[in-house]
Design a protein around this motif. Sequence first.
Motif, short mmCIF file in Angstrom:
data_model
loop_
_atom_site.label_atom_id
_atom_site.label_comp_id
_atom_site.label_asym_id
_atom_site.label_seq_id
_atom_site.Cartn_x
_atom_site.Cartn_y
_atom_site.Cartn_z
N LEU A 251 -12.05 -25.77 28.51
CA LEU A 251 -13.20 -25.22 29.23
C LEU A 251 -12.94 -23.79 29.70
CD1 LEU A 251 -15.54 -27.02 31.64
CD2 LEU A 251 -14.53 -24.88 32.40
N SER A 252 -11.78 -23.54 30.29
CA SER A 252 -11.50 -22.21 30.82
C SER A 252 -11.52 -21.15 29.72
CB SER A 252 -10.16 -22.19 31.54
OG SER A 252 -10.23 -22.89 32.76
N SER A 253 -10.85 -21.42 28.61
CA SER A 253 -10.82 -20.45 27.54
C SER A 253 -12.20 -20.26 26.92
CB SER A 253 -9.81 -20.87 26.46
OG SER A 253 -10.17 -22.11 25.88
N ALA A 254 -13.02 -21.32 26.89
CA ALA A 254 -14.39 -21.20 26.38
C ALA A 254 -15.21 -20.28 27.28
CB ALA A 254 -15.04 -22.58 26.28
N CYS A 255 -15.07 -20.44 28.58
CA CYS A 255 -15.80 -19.58 29.52
C CYS A 255 -15.38 -18.12 29.38
CB CYS A 255 -15.57 -20.05 30.96
SG CYS A 255 -16.30 -21.65 31.35
N VAL A 256 -14.08 -17.89 29.29
CA VAL A 256 -13.57 -16.53 29.14
C VAL A 256 -14.11 -15.91 27.86
CG1 VAL A 256 -11.49 -15.16 28.73
CG2 VAL A 256 -11.51 -16.89 30.53
N GLU A 257 -14.06 -16.66 26.76
CA GLU A 257 -14.53 -16.15 25.47
C GLU A 257 -16.03 -15.83 25.52
OE1 GLU A 257 -14.12 -17.52 20.79
OE2 GLU A 257 -12.66 -18.19 22.28
N GLY A 258 -16.80 -16.72 26.15
CA GLY A 258 -18.24 -16.50 26.25
C GLY A 258 -18.59 -15.30 27.10
N MET A 259 -17.95 -15.15 28.25
CA MET A 259 -18.23 -14.01 29.13
C MET A 259 -17.79 -12.70 28.49
SD MET A 259 -17.60 -15.36 33.06
CE MET A 259 -16.07 -16.23 32.79
N ALA A 260 -16.67 -12.74 27.77
CA ALA A 260 -16.16 -11.54 27.12
C ALA A 260 -17.08 -11.07 25.99
CB ALA A 260 -14.76 -11.78 26.58
N SER A 261 -17.91 -11.97 25.46
CA SER A 261 -18.79 -11.62 24.35
C SER A 261 -20.09 -10.98 24.81
CB SER A 261 -19.12 -12.88 23.53
OG SER A 261 -19.99 -13.74 24.25
N SER A 262 -20.31 -10.92 26.12
CA SER A 262 -21.59 -10.46 26.65
C SER A 262 -21.60 -8.97 26.98
CB SER A 262 -21.92 -11.25 27.93
OG SER A 262 -23.02 -10.68 28.59
N ASN A 263 -22.78 -8.36 26.82
CA ASN A 263 -22.99 -6.98 27.27
C ASN A 263 -23.79 -6.91 28.56
OD1 ASN A 263 -21.64 -5.51 25.25
ND2 ASN A 263 -23.36 -5.75 23.85
N ALA A 264 -24.30 -8.05 29.02
CA ALA A 264 -25.13 -8.07 30.23
C ALA A 264 -24.29 -7.67 31.44
CB ALA A 264 -25.73 -9.46 30.42
N PRO A 265 -24.88 -6.98 32.40
CA PRO A 265 -24.12 -6.58 33.59
C PRO A 265 -23.77 -7.74 34.51
CG PRO A 265 -26.43 -5.97 33.82
CD PRO A 265 -26.26 -6.43 32.41
N ILE A 266 -24.49 -8.86 34.35
CA ILE A 266 -24.24 -10.03 35.18
C ILE A 266 -24.06 -11.24 34.25
CG2 ILE A 266 -25.16 -11.58 36.95
CD1 ILE A 266 -26.72 -9.20 38.07
N VAL A 267 -23.02 -12.03 34.50
CA VAL A 267 -22.75 -13.21 33.68
C VAL A 267 -22.70 -14.45 34.59
CG1 VAL A 267 -21.54 -11.97 31.85
CG2 VAL A 267 -20.25 -12.83 33.81
N ALA A 268 -23.05 -15.58 34.02
CA ALA A 268 -23.03 -16.83 34.77
C ALA A 268 -22.44 -17.94 33.91
CB ALA A 268 -24.43 -17.20 35.23
N VAL A 269 -21.88 -18.93 34.56
CA VAL A 269 -21.35 -20.10 33.89
C VAL A 269 -22.00 -21.33 34.49
CG1 VAL A 269 -19.28 -21.52 33.57
CG2 VAL A 269 -19.12 -19.04 33.34
N MET A 270 -22.43 -22.25 33.62
CA MET A 270 -22.96 -23.52 34.09
C MET A 270 -22.68 -24.58 33.03
SD MET A 270 -27.10 -22.90 33.66
CE MET A 270 -27.50 -24.42 34.54
N ASP A 271 -22.83 -25.85 33.42
CA ASP A 271 -22.58 -26.94 32.50
C ASP A 271 -23.83 -27.26 31.69
OD1 ASP A 271 -20.03 -27.14 33.46
OD2 ASP A 271 -20.41 -28.90 34.72
N ALA A 272 -23.63 -27.95 30.58
CA ALA A 272 -24.74 -28.32 29.70
C ALA A 272 -25.34 -29.67 30.05
CB ALA A 272 -24.26 -28.34 28.25
N ASP A 273 -24.72 -30.40 30.96
CA ASP A 273 -25.10 -31.80 31.18
C ASP A 273 -26.28 -31.98 32.14
OD1 ASP A 273 -23.95 -31.20 33.64
OD2 ASP A 273 -22.13 -32.36 33.26
N LEU A 274 -26.88 -30.85 32.60
CA LEU A 274 -28.06 -30.86 33.47
C LEU A 274 -27.76 -31.34 34.89
CD1 LEU A 274 -30.72 -32.17 30.93
CD2 LEU A 274 -30.14 -29.81 31.47
N GLN A 275 -26.49 -31.43 35.26
CA GLN A 275 -26.15 -31.75 36.64
C GLN A 275 -26.33 -30.54 37.55
OE1 GLN A 275 -22.12 -33.76 35.93
NE2 GLN A 275 -23.09 -35.23 37.31
N HIS A 276 -26.27 -29.35 36.97
CA HIS A 276 -26.46 -28.12 37.74
C HIS A 276 -27.94 -27.78 37.82
CE1 HIS A 276 -22.07 -26.83 36.68
NE2 HIS A 276 -22.12 -27.69 37.67
N ASP A 277 -28.39 -27.46 39.00
CA ASP A 277 -29.81 -27.19 39.26
C ASP A 277 -30.14 -25.75 38.88
OD1 ASP A 277 -32.38 -26.95 40.16
OD2 ASP A 277 -31.91 -27.30 42.28
#
Length: 379
Positions: free
Chosen positions: A87-113
Amino acid sequence: MDRTSETQSQSANTKIEPQLSLVVPTFNEAGNVALLVEKLEGVLADIQWEITFVDDNSPDGTADVVKELGKSKSYVHCIKRIGRRGLSSACVEGMASSNAPIVAVMDADLQHDETVLPQMFEMVAGGKDLVLASRFYGGQTAEEGLTKFREMGSNVANWIANLVTGTKITDPMTGFFMLKRERFEHVAPKLSSEGFKILLDIIATARNMGSPLDIGEVGFKFRARHDGESKMSPLVAVQFFGLALSKMTGGLLPVSFLLFALVGAFGVVVHLVALTLASSLFGFNFTNAQLFATLVAMTSNFHLNNILTYANQQLRGPKYWRGLLSFYAVCAIPAIANVSVAAFIFEKNSLFYVAAIAGILISMVFNYAMTRIFTWRIK
């Protein structure tokens, strides 16, 4: 070309850069991704956003579902990782691929509102370095999404995490947060690719680098999982404690070494039990008993390291057995030293267990360094 066609051509060639990039690590979440995107479309209508699912080659076809969505929704992206997990390396890889000035991390399981995302975005855009969505802020509880036992464990972990990070936030263990990309890029080279608690790593690393984050919180109701199975397990808990200890040393001791040492400590117990049985039950002399116990402990250590220390590079099937043989081969030299040193000490003063432990300590650091390279192929 008429003016209308020219305008349309220019519009088609103009890419609107996202203000917010959402990163969602996935493994076997095929039944959740479409509904998550639909919910995000409803709450992020006033923000230019994109979403990147970082999938660890899910056998349920999660990546295929995401790619199919991306055909009609240009803001939906997929990074499919082959031979890499965590999970940690996936988050790092995903955030590093972005050009947006703001990045966010959330789960796919819909537990996060997802409805709190606009508020989080406003707080980061307004100056906060990082905003976390807390299961316990403002009177919220996690009783719908967590069992009583897991909630108790989460509270203990939160206390430890606050001790490590030097903060007083209500939910340092949440996997739902947003931050400025520039702050992420500052700490990224020092982040661990191991484990599951990326937020703890980001906050603790920023503090250790002398640039603590200005953190805000919003409360949210932690929902029950929509589809699939939880990734939480006792192994995740052990990896969390390994990360916490690593950050307490300022990252001087890697998580993998601490976990390797933990497995080694358990291996000492296995070794001594096997040594006692070989000596008292089987009637082996000390040298043969030490040799037998060393082999038993090596086998135990390989198995535990494979599922714990190197969970992201876990060997399965034929690779497991080749890895075990490799582990034996790499550990053979220090094992010989182990038996020789222990036998020498025993002959000199007959301190049975002291001799055994001295032999074990001789080989630990060598085994860690060499098995990373030759057994789990980590360069």
